[in-house]
Enzyme design. Structure first.
Site, PDB file in Angstrom:
ATOM      1  N   TYR A  52      -2.131   0.614  10.233  1.00 14.41           N
ATOM      2  CA  TYR A  52      -2.323  -0.086   8.963  1.00 14.41           C
ATOM      3  C   TYR A  52      -1.059  -0.027   8.112  1.00 14.41           C
ATOM      4  CZ  TYR A  52      -3.821  -0.877   4.144  1.00 14.41           C
ATOM      5  OH  TYR A  52      -3.914  -1.330   2.852  1.00 14.41           O
TER       6      TYR A  52
ATOM      7  N   GLU B 124       0.277   3.621   1.764  1.00 15.76           N
ATOM      8  CA  GLU B 124       0.328   4.040   3.166  1.00 15.76           C
ATOM      9  C   GLU B 124       1.653   3.625   3.817  1.00 15.76           C
ATOM     10  OE1 GLU B 124      -1.795   5.850   5.061  1.00 15.76           O
ATOM     11  OE2 GLU B 124      -3.195   6.191   3.418  1.00 15.76           O
TER      12      GLU B 124
ATOM     13  N   SER C 270       0.824  -1.203   0.000  1.00 18.93           N
ATOM     14  CA  SER C 270       0.000   0.000   0.000  1.00 18.93           C
ATOM     15  C   SER C 270       0.858   1.253   0.000  1.00 18.93           C
ATOM     16  CB  SER C 270      -0.903   0.011   1.238  1.00 18.93           C
ATOM     17  OG  SER C 270      -1.507   1.268   1.435  1.00 18.93           O
TER      18      SER C 270
END
Length: 337
Positions: free
Chosen positions: A152, A130, A128
């Protein structure tokens, strides 16, 4: 003889699109689902309704190594796409423990079971953007240092390292797709993009009056999930395993998303979008924009959807859904809006 693929997270946005894509390519498609999902297929398998009779589902939990081991021991797979995760960033702040447990252990269990039973199976890990978090450089590439800003994001960095370690230590074909934000009409209702498009459709039909959001100036690199699952497949077909950034290479703010979505229905978002501090993140990511030139050159990947086409498709889909039902979906409550 057709290839066999296993997809974790097959009931989600990416999993359902990937399953359809692989079926079109002639694959035999298998998916891992929670046992509770099998007990309530009408609500749990809404994204798979058109292909449910063409795929094979296996009950298992990412938090249980024995259940993962059993699925892998009873079937021989050519490819495994590990997409399942607790993927809502906001929830990861609220419950970091379960996010870490599911995302890190689940990835480790899948890799360990494949190494023990089917080391030749090609493994894809859903990374991801992120993971970059507070990025040191713009745009972000495969060599940009990770600085995650959420539980996350941290769990995804751990999964990336696990995947790379199995590739280097055990000579397995393991790759990570560092996918930037990707959306579609199948996006979960808790995500800001779907919250906006559904909210706009509700207001258009007189089913609501406002949408409550957090930071409108947060910027993301948004693409369409259909384009991104094609990239997953391309990575797994390479001669040598490698990691790739998949992104559009352009950034848009939540405010721009609102303007486009509401504008599609001829509504002024400024009259209906309300700022709610509850939806601000404890640690915001400043600017995520990906450089996918490596994937475009090496994989030959190119997106087919533009940002504008994606947003408009989501709005039209939600308008049609609500027009047919003339009410909110059963799984939604007024509290979220």
């Amino acid at each position: 003889m057709s290839k066999k693929a296993l997809i974790t997270g097959i009931t989600g946005q990416d999993g359902s699109y990937l399953a359809e894509f692989l079926l079109e390519k002639g694959y035999e498609v298998h998916g891992i689902v929670r046992r509770v999902a099998l007990e309530a297929p009408e609500s749990r398998f809404t994204r798979l309704v058109n292909i449910i009779d063409k795929i094979q589902l296996h009950p298992a939990s990412l938090e249980s190594y024995p259940s993962i081991f059993q699925v892998v021991s009873n079937n021989k797979f050519d490819e495994c796409y590990h997409l399942a995760a607790q993927s809502f960033v906001g929830e990861s702040f609220a419950d970091g423990f379960s996010t870490m447990n599911t995302n890190i252990n689940g990835t480790h269990y899948m890799l360990a079971a494949l190494r023990e039973l089917q080391p030749q199976c090609r493994f894809y890990f859903a990374g991801s953007s992120e993971m970059f978090g507070k990025a040191e450089e713009i745009p972000q590439t495969e060599t940009t240092r990770f600085h995650p800003r959420s539980p996350y994001g941290i769990s995804k960095v751990a999964g990336f390292d696990l995947t790379r370690n199995y590739r280097e230590a055990y000579n397995m074909f393991c790759v990570t797709g560092i996918l930037f934000n990707h959306e579609s009409p199948r996006r979960g209702f808790e995500f800001v993009t779907r919250k906006i498009t559904l909210g706009a459709a509700r207001i258009k039909l007189g089913l609501g009056t406002e949408v409550r959001l957090g930071n409108l100036d947060a910027k993301r690199d948004w693409g369409h999930a259909k384009d991104y699952v094609r990239a997953m497949h391309l990575m797994v077909q390479e001669d040598e395993p490698d990691d790739f950034v998949i992104a559009m290479g352009e950034t848009h703010s939540v405010r721009e998303f609102c303007e486009l979505a509401f504008g599609e229905l001829e509504i002024d978002y400024r009259e209906h979008v309300k700022i709610d501090k509850r939806f601000y993140r404890p640690a915001e990511v400043d600017l995520l924009i990906g450089d996918s030139s490596k994937a475009r050159k090496k994989l030959g990947w190119e997106p087919e959807y533009s940002f504008e086409e994606m947003v408009k498709e989501m709005v039209r889909s939600d308008l049609e859904m609500l027009s047919n039902k003339n009410r909110l979906p059963d799984e939604l409550t007024e509290a979220r809006y």
